[in-house]
Design an enzyme around this catalytic site. Structure first.
Site, PDB file in Angstrom:
ATOM      1  N   LYS A 304      39.704 -26.863  21.994  1.00  0.00           N
ATOM      2  CA  LYS A 304      39.878 -25.460  21.138  1.00  0.00           C
ATOM      3  C   LYS A 304      39.638 -24.243  21.748  1.00  0.00           C
ATOM      4  CE  LYS A 304      38.015 -27.126  17.540  1.00  0.00           C
ATOM      5  NZ  LYS A 304      37.631 -27.147  15.983  1.00  0.00           N
ATOM      6  N   ASP A 323      42.914 -24.932  15.360  1.00  0.00           N
ATOM      7  CA  ASP A 323      41.735 -24.852  14.297  1.00  0.00           C
ATOM      8  C   ASP A 323      42.160 -25.236  12.897  1.00  0.00           C
ATOM      9  OD1 ASP A 323      42.937 -22.472  13.381  1.00  0.00           O
ATOM     10  OD2 ASP A 323      41.321 -21.319  13.525  1.00  0.00           O
TER      11      ASP A 323
END
Length: 405
Positions: A304, A323
């Site tokens: 991420k 996310d």
């Protein structure tokens, strides 16, 4: 096959000619999006004082100066539809800009060695900048260098309005969010890779207030550029300077376990051929999977965080930081069959592929808008500014706990 890249718009230097201006006194720039901004009433307009016309030769439009509130503001080739300050700077891409005025709305930060404020011109909502640390011996050169740095940082060559038209046609959810956000202006930045990397090392499992405090601490190791609105600004430090900081020093500053990531990453970058800054810059020429793989070799960088760095600094416009916000959008509007599942690294890839299939090679820009659309409107612009040079991060955005990483 992905759709071809969009044509890039002309730079400020190639903008069409503008007729010679009259010297005048005008009001400071007004907030760019009244629905999102503070309710503070605008200041009363000053009385205009006519000045005689001059016949002297004027410089090209890209270097033209406009006097706003007795300050020298310089226009940039970005309209409000191409860049909205409250939809771009305080929404999770960077944590270094400070609101140094709300009326008019003004953001200030260091872009490389340039200490600049950004606001919108009052007559046509174009973006303009104020350079706080120009060279008195060569002000024109200082302004030209700052303009070039800002155009690069703000990704000004990408035609955002055209992208939004394509995204709106491709997805009903995007069309809904775009209309709610005013129809444009949420732009993806092109940050310095070193600056972007170390900011996002501070972001994991963190809230906005703490991230900003940590990033502000890191910036303080760089060269001091000046003070604006009670905030002291520094040029972001080099990898070499950050490698000299001890883990204990950062732990005492409140970094917690992230201190070892900052120190470890700085030292690992120092060992790269040609230095860490060069290694990061070269990632701009690599394919996205190689970029993600390379970034994930650094301490504290997972998929991420790597996707954030790739999107916001390494020209990987199709990178999708998945996310909880993006997962919610994907499972509700794009992949409802995944709604009863939990987010895993494997499903993150599935979500990213779905975004690229729908939005094309600029899917990361579309994802950024949908991410912003998940944030409460009141979080996009603070209701007040506090100026505390010792602790400049205590502001009313401390409750927002989810960010891109």
């Amino acid at each position: 096959m992905r759709p071809p890249l969009l044509p890039r718009v002309a730079s400020a230097a190639s903008a069409s000619a503008t007729p010679p201006r009259r010297q005048r006194t005008v009001r400071p720039p007004m907030p760019s999006s009244p629905a999102l901004l503070s309710s503070t009433p605008p200041p009363a307009a000053p009385v205009e004082t006519p000045k005689p016309e001059t016949t002297q030769q004027h410089p090209p439009p890209a270097r033209r100066r406009l006097t706003l509130a007795d300050e020298e503001w310089h226009p940039l080739p970005l309209s409000l539809a191409e860049l909205s300050l409250p939809l771009t700077l305080p929404t999770g891409q960077t944590f270094l800009w400070r609101r140094t005025s709300l009326s008019p709305l003004r953001f200030t930060a260091a872009v490389g060695p340039h200490l600049v404020s950004l606001s919108h011109l009052p007559d046509d909502d174009r973006l303009a900048f104020l350079l706080h640390n120009d060279d008195p011996a060569s002000p024109s050169s200082s302004v030209a260098a700052a303009r070039a740095a800002l155009c690069d940082y703000l990704n000004s060559a990408v035609p955002l309005a055209d992208l939004w038209v394509q995204f709106t046609a491709a997805d009903a959810r995007f069309a809904e969010v775009a209309a709610r956000l005013g129809g444009g202006g949420a732009r993806v930045l092109r940050q310095d890779p070193v600056e972007c990397l170390f900011q996002f090392l501070c972001s994991s499992n963190n809230n906005i207030a703490r991230i900003e405090k940590m990033v502000w601490t890191l910036a303080g190791y760089g060269e001091r550029l000046g003070e604006v609105g009670g905030f002291v600004f520094h040029r972001f430090p080099t990898v070499e300077r950050l490698a000299q900081v001890s883990e204990q020093e950062l732990r005492e500053a409140g970094f917690g376990y992230r201190a070892k990531y900052v120190v470890g990453t700085a030292r690992k970058l120092m060992a790269k051929p040609g230095g860490g800054a060069k290694w990061l810059a070269l990632l701009r020429d690599r394919e996205l999977p190689e970029v993600i793989e390379g970034l994930c070799t650094l301490p504290g960088v997972g998929p991420k965080v790597a996707a954030c760095i790739a999107l916001f600094s390494l020209d990987k416009n199709q990178a999708i930081p998945v996310d909880t916000h993006v997962w919610k959008v994907a499972t509700r509007y794009m992949l409802p069959e995944l709604a009863d599942k939990s987010l895993t690294p494997k499903l993150s890839i599935v979500v990213a592929d779905a975004f690229v299939a729908k939005f094309g090679e600029y899917a990361g820009w579309a994802q950024n808008v949908l991410f912003i659309g998940q944030l409460p409107a009141k979080k996009l612009v603070a209701t007040e500014v506090t100026s505390d040079t010792a602790k400049p991060t205590k502001r009313k955005r401390a409750k927002m706990v989810e960010i891109q990483a």
